[in-house]
Design a protein around this motif. Sequence first.
Motif, PDB file in Angstrom:
ATOM      1  N   ALA A  17      81.020 194.595  21.577  1.00 21.45           N
ATOM      2  CA  ALA A  17      79.962 195.276  20.835  1.00 21.45           C
ATOM      3  C   ALA A  17      78.621 194.676  21.227  1.00 21.45           C
ATOM      4  N   ARG A  18      77.639 195.542  21.530  1.00 21.75           N
ATOM      5  CA  ARG A  18      76.341 195.043  21.964  1.00 21.75           C
ATOM      6  C   ARG A  18      75.673 194.280  20.835  1.00 21.75           C
ATOM      7  N   CYS A  19      75.151 193.113  21.141  1.00 19.16           N
ATOM      8  CA  CYS A  19      74.583 192.209  20.149  1.00 19.16           C
ATOM      9  C   CYS A  19      73.112 192.552  19.886  1.00 19.16           C
ATOM     10  N   PRO A  20      72.670 192.543  18.616  1.00 14.92           N
ATOM     11  CA  PRO A  20      71.243 192.764  18.339  1.00 14.92           C
ATOM     12  C   PRO A  20      70.406 191.588  18.819  1.00 14.92           C
ATOM     13  N   ILE A  21      69.149 191.855  19.108  1.00 16.98           N
ATOM     14  CA  ILE A  21      68.225 190.809  19.532  1.00 16.98           C
ATOM     15  C   ILE A  21      67.057 190.753  18.558  1.00 16.98           C
ATOM     16  N   TYR A  22      66.466 189.558  18.437  1.00 14.68           N
ATOM     17  CA  TYR A  22      65.361 189.351  17.506  1.00 14.68           C
ATOM     18  C   TYR A  22      64.286 188.511  18.193  1.00 14.68           C
ATOM     19  N   ALA A  23      63.041 188.677  17.701  1.00 13.82           N
ATOM     20  CA  ALA A  23      61.896 187.882  18.164  1.00 13.82           C
ATOM     21  C   ALA A  23      61.763 187.925  19.684  1.00 13.82           C
ATOM     22  N   LEU A  24      61.844 189.114  20.254  1.00 16.98           N
ATOM     23  CA  LEU A  24      61.701 189.275  21.704  1.00 16.98           C
ATOM     24  C   LEU A  24      60.280 188.940  22.121  1.00 16.98           C
ATOM     25  N   LYS A  25      60.168 188.118  23.165  1.00 17.55           N
ATOM     26  CA  LYS A  25      58.856 187.698  23.649  1.00 17.55           C
ATOM     27  C   LYS A  25      58.865 187.663  25.170  1.00 17.55           C
ATOM     28  N   ASN A  26      57.833 188.233  25.770  1.00 15.67           N
ATOM     29  CA  ASN A  26      57.637 188.148  27.219  1.00 15.67           C
ATOM     30  C   ASN A  26      56.633 187.048  27.491  1.00 15.67           C
ATOM     31  N   THR A  27      57.124 185.895  27.976  1.00 16.17           N
ATOM     32  CA  THR A  27      56.240 184.770  28.240  1.00 16.17           C
ATOM     33  C   THR A  27      55.454 184.951  29.532  1.00 16.17           C
TER      34      THR A  27
END
Length: 287
Positions: A17-27
């Motif tokens: 099952a695809r996992c949710p992601i949080y606090a995505l940031k492009n450094t």
Amino acid sequence: MAVNISSFTAWITIERARCPIYALKNTSPRDATCWIPSQEGKKFSVNWSNQYRDRPIYARLSIDGVVCSTHFMLDAWNYPHDSNAIGISYATTSDFTRRDFVFSAIQVTDDDAYLYTLDSPPAFGTIRLELWEADIEQVVQAPFQHRYGGEVLEGQVIHEMSKKAGAHQVKFGGEYVVPQATVNMVNGSRKGSAPLATFTFNYRPFDILLAGGIIPRPTQPKARVPGIKSEAVDDQIQDLEAQLASLRAQKRGSEGGSSSSRQKLKTHWGCDPRTGKAVQVIDLTDL
């Protein structure tokens, strides 16, 4: 949910099952980082795709600071039938055996011999995928041949006072046998001074991410009368308010004099501008 950098996409699946992601940031334009909730005892896979496959790619997967997989994705021009997506869910231990990636609880102890882990804790909590442009020297279809000498992810022990206590680690699961597959055995190397894309998935248990504000807390829904829709409640309130107004008007009329001197209440039907519904209107102007 997935993370995108240029034509590359990466995501984590837990038990398929695809996992949710949080606090995505492009450094930077080539680097992305986010958080995922790990699940103790669950197997997972690191997946990535290249939309165009316009050039060969060398991929290196590191988990908790240990390189667990290196592989190539060949270009579509020379290898049109190859897939544009790869999933890595295990480390090979021989030509015929594998061990799956598994989230696991970190072991803690009160033994003072492990006090050193307070200052130098193991590198728990990070899954990193680097994608490099590659130079390809030779590609041969042949039975898979394991390369020995790599590090192994086993259970770690830390002192109970460590900030990492309560977190998760990744371990290799039990070893199992698979048939020896025929694959593209590639001789090549990475190219350039930096990766084309770097995906970093930081992982912690759900409760820790929630307590730290990484996962937003759900909003509390408004209380409702069980079994009654909000529209029905509004209608009941309007009916009761109309009845109350009528009773008050009647009371004022009865207190104003004899029945011969009283004026009858004047009522008519009108439209409530707030709801558009028909309501009974009581005319009190002559009372």
